[in-house]
Motif scaffolding. Structure first.
Motif, PDB file in Angstrom:
ATOM      1  N   VAL A 150      66.856  54.675  -6.988  1.00 47.84           N
ATOM      2  CA  VAL A 150      65.886  54.347  -8.030  1.00 47.84           C
ATOM      3  C   VAL A 150      64.837  55.450  -8.135  1.00 47.84           C
ATOM      4  O   VAL A 150      64.451  55.864  -9.236  1.00 47.84           O
ATOM      5  CB  VAL A 150      65.212  52.990  -7.741  1.00 47.84           C
ATOM      6  CG1 VAL A 150      64.083  52.736  -8.733  1.00 47.84           C
ATOM      7  CG2 VAL A 150      66.224  51.856  -7.813  1.00 47.84           C
ATOM      8  N   SER A 151      64.371  55.951  -6.988  1.00 47.36           N
ATOM      9  CA  SER A 151      63.365  57.015  -6.982  1.00 47.36           C
ATOM     10  C   SER A 151      63.899  58.282  -7.639  1.00 47.36           C
ATOM     11  O   SER A 151      63.198  58.920  -8.442  1.00 47.36           O
ATOM     12  CB  SER A 151      62.929  57.325  -5.539  1.00 47.36           C
ATOM     13  OG  SER A 151      62.384  56.183  -4.922  1.00 47.36           O
ATOM     14  N   LEU A 171      69.495  52.194  -1.994  1.00 48.44           N
ATOM     15  CA  LEU A 171      69.181  51.638  -3.311  1.00 48.44           C
ATOM     16  C   LEU A 171      67.874  52.210  -3.833  1.00 48.44           C
ATOM     17  O   LEU A 171      67.786  52.690  -4.969  1.00 48.44           O
ATOM     18  CB  LEU A 171      69.101  50.111  -3.231  1.00 48.44           C
ATOM     19  CG  LEU A 171      68.546  49.413  -4.480  1.00 48.44           C
ATOM     20  CD1 LEU A 171      69.482  49.610  -5.655  1.00 48.44           C
ATOM     21  CD2 LEU A 171      68.326  47.924  -4.213  1.00 48.44           C
ATOM     22  N   TRP A 172      66.820  52.164  -3.007  1.00 51.03           N
ATOM     23  CA  TRP A 172      65.510  52.619  -3.468  1.00 51.03           C
ATOM     24  C   TRP A 172      65.427  54.129  -3.561  1.00 51.03           C
ATOM     25  O   TRP A 172      64.673  54.671  -4.376  1.00 51.03           O
ATOM     26  CB  TRP A 172      64.413  52.043  -2.576  1.00 51.03           C
ATOM     27  CG  TRP A 172      64.183  50.607  -2.910  1.00 51.03           C
ATOM     28  CD1 TRP A 172      64.595  49.511  -2.218  1.00 51.03           C
ATOM     29  CD2 TRP A 172      63.535  50.111  -4.087  1.00 51.03           C
ATOM     30  NE1 TRP A 172      64.245  48.368  -2.876  1.00 51.03           N
ATOM     31  CE2 TRP A 172      63.588  48.700  -4.017  1.00 51.03           C
ATOM     32  CE3 TRP A 172      62.917  50.707  -5.174  1.00 51.03           C
ATOM     33  CZ2 TRP A 172      63.044  47.883  -5.011  1.00 51.03           C
ATOM     34  CZ3 TRP A 172      62.369  49.900  -6.164  1.00 51.03           C
ATOM     35  CH2 TRP A 172      62.435  48.514  -6.080  1.00 51.03           C
ATOM     36  N   ALA A 203      66.352  58.515  -9.809  1.00 45.98           N
ATOM     37  CA  ALA A 203      66.539  58.265 -11.247  1.00 45.98           C
ATOM     38  C   ALA A 203      65.217  58.417 -11.997  1.00 45.98           C
ATOM     39  O   ALA A 203      65.171  58.993 -13.091  1.00 45.98           O
ATOM     40  CB  ALA A 203      67.122  56.870 -11.462  1.00 45.98           C
ATOM     41  N   CYS A 204      64.138  57.916 -11.414  1.00 43.51           N
ATOM     42  CA  CYS A 204      62.825  58.028 -12.055  1.00 43.51           C
ATOM     43  C   CYS A 204      62.352  59.472 -12.100  1.00 43.51           C
ATOM     44  O   CYS A 204      61.769  59.929 -13.099  1.00 43.51           O
ATOM     45  CB  CYS A 204      61.805  57.164 -11.314  1.00 43.51           C
ATOM     46  SG  CYS A 204      62.083  55.385 -11.492  1.00 43.51           S
ATOM     47  N   SER A 258      58.884  47.695  -4.536  1.00 42.53           N
ATOM     48  CA  SER A 258      59.890  48.085  -3.548  1.00 42.53           C
ATOM     49  C   SER A 258      59.687  47.362  -2.224  1.00 42.53           C
ATOM     50  O   SER A 258      60.658  46.965  -1.570  1.00 42.53           O
ATOM     51  CB  SER A 258      59.864  49.604  -3.334  1.00 42.53           C
ATOM     52  OG  SER A 258      58.617  50.032  -2.819  1.00 42.53           O
ATOM     53  N   ASN A 289      53.914  50.592  -8.195  1.00 49.80           N
ATOM     54  CA  ASN A 289      55.303  50.733  -7.746  1.00 49.80           C
ATOM     55  C   ASN A 289      55.532  50.215  -6.325  1.00 49.80           C
ATOM     56  O   ASN A 289      56.570  49.608  -6.038  1.00 49.80           O
ATOM     57  CB  ASN A 289      55.734  52.194  -7.803  1.00 49.80           C
ATOM     58  CG  ASN A 289      56.098  52.658  -9.202  1.00 49.80           C
ATOM     59  OD1 ASN A 289      56.262  51.839 -10.103  1.00 49.80           O
ATOM     60  ND2 ASN A 289      56.220  53.944  -9.385  1.00 49.80           N
ATOM     61  N   LEU A 340      58.182  54.274  -4.456  1.00 48.72           N
ATOM     62  CA  LEU A 340      59.284  53.305  -4.459  1.00 48.72           C
ATOM     63  C   LEU A 340      60.070  53.379  -3.154  1.00 48.72           C
ATOM     64  O   LEU A 340      60.390  52.352  -2.542  1.00 48.72           O
ATOM     65  CB  LEU A 340      60.209  53.572  -5.653  1.00 48.72           C
ATOM     66  CG  LEU A 340      59.602  53.339  -7.037  1.00 48.72           C
ATOM     67  CD1 LEU A 340      60.507  53.919  -8.120  1.00 48.72           C
ATOM     68  CD2 LEU A 340      59.363  51.857  -7.276  1.00 48.72           C
ATOM     69  N   ALA A 396      64.041  45.241  -8.126  1.00 48.78           N
ATOM     70  CA  ALA A 396      64.599  46.594  -8.185  1.00 48.78           C
ATOM     71  C   ALA A 396      64.995  46.951  -9.611  1.00 48.78           C
ATOM     72  O   ALA A 396      64.764  48.078 -10.077  1.00 48.78           O
ATOM     73  CB  ALA A 396      65.809  46.702  -7.249  1.00 48.78           C
ATOM     74  N   ILE A 397      65.590  45.999 -10.317  1.00 44.50           N
ATOM     75  CA  ILE A 397      65.955  46.231 -11.716  1.00 44.50           C
ATOM     76  C   ILE A 397      64.698  46.483 -12.553  1.00 44.50           C
ATOM     77  O   ILE A 397      64.656  47.392 -13.392  1.00 44.50           O
ATOM     78  CB  ILE A 397      66.738  45.029 -12.280  1.00 44.50           C
ATOM     79  CG1 ILE A 397      68.090  44.894 -11.575  1.00 44.50           C
ATOM     80  CG2 ILE A 397      66.952  45.176 -13.792  1.00 44.50           C
ATOM     81  CD1 ILE A 397      68.807  43.606 -11.913  1.00 44.50           C
ATOM     82  N   LEU A 446      63.381  49.938 -11.985  1.00 46.33           N
ATOM     83  CA  LEU A 446      64.214  50.939 -12.657  1.00 46.33           C
ATOM     84  C   LEU A 446      63.968  50.958 -14.157  1.00 46.33           C
ATOM     85  O   LEU A 446      63.757  52.030 -14.756  1.00 46.33           O
ATOM     86  CB  LEU A 446      65.687  50.659 -12.366  1.00 46.33           C
ATOM     87  CG  LEU A 446      66.698  51.684 -12.888  1.00 46.33           C
ATOM     88  CD1 LEU A 446      66.517  53.014 -12.169  1.00 46.33           C
ATOM     89  CD2 LEU A 446      68.130  51.171 -12.676  1.00 46.33           C
TER      90      LEU A 446
END
Length: 240
Positions: free
Chosen positions: A166-167, A162-163, A169-170, A142, A138, A18, A102-103, A106
């Protein structure tokens, strides 16, 4: 502790694609046609992931009812989140370019990698083919999202942050999945997989596929089939 470390490492590897897509886009601009082809290829890969990794696994693990409930909740969650982005963009005078992808990444990545963490905790292991399949699906999200954001004059720093978020969070979701593995029933796992599938399906139809078609024109369908074929093959290999 060793299991948590293993989970964090595999989670970081799975999620790193991502951030990689955002970095590649920030380094240099990509032609619209190429972005469209990558998006179409990724759409095909995601369709295969939904069919062979999420829906099929969920049905065999917990049955049809948890998967159906997860599908409905996941679809509604993405739909509402996407509408929220549209309203915010209209209020601020911005288009919200790239944010739906992006949403989607996520809402798909968190439950998918939580299931990955549960699998690690229960001793199922992680196959190289599965990790490659995650990369294939993925990266286009991105890359396509970042290209749209940068084209809309979003600062590179904001796109990368932002990415990166997201990364992370994953990756954290993978560790959380490992921690709660003992309390996760088969029905809960099936519901989580259904949630990811539902969010992905709405994102594919509302954002990813139309954008791929707009950018890649008549080549989008062929690229989609190629992405589906590769991801389906990898999914079948990971199940062996």
């Amino acid at each position: 502790m060793a299991v948590l470390l293993e989970s964090a490492v595999w989670g970081a590897i799975a999620a790193s694609s991502l951030l990689l897509g955002a970095i590649l886009t920030a380094i240099r601009p990509w032609p619209r046609m190429l972005v469209g082809l990558v998006l179409a290829f990724g759409a095909g890969a995601l369709i295969a992931s939904i069919a062979f990794e999420l829906a099929e696994e969920g049905l065999s693990t917990g049955g049809a009812v948890p998967v159906a409930i997860g599908l409905a909740i996941g679809a509604a969650t993405f739909f509402l989140a996407d509408r929220g982005v549209e309203r915010l963009g209209a209020r601020d005078g911005k288009s919200g370019a790239g944010l739906p992808l992006a949403i989607g990444a996520l809402l798909d990545g968190i439950p998918e990698q939580a299931v990955l963490g549960i699998g690690i905790a229960t001793g199922e292991g992680v196959s190289a083919a599965l990790l490659i399949a995650i990369f294939v699906s993925n990266l286009p999200e991105s890359l396509g999202s970042s290209a749209d954001m940068l084209r809309a004059k979003s600062p590179r720093r904001h796109v990368l942050l932002l990415w990166a978020g997201v990364s992370v969070a994953c990756m954290v979701a993978t560790v959380v999945g490992t921690l709660v593995a003992d309390a996760a029933s088969d029905e809960l796992r099936a519901g989580i997989e259904g949630f990811a599938a539902g969010a992905l399906l709405v994102m594919l139809i509302d954002a990813m596929a139309p954008e791929a078609r707009e950018k890649a024109k008549g080549w989008a369908g062929l690229a989609t089939v190629l992405g589906f074929a590769l991801a389906a093959g990898l999914s079948l290999l990971s199940g062996e």
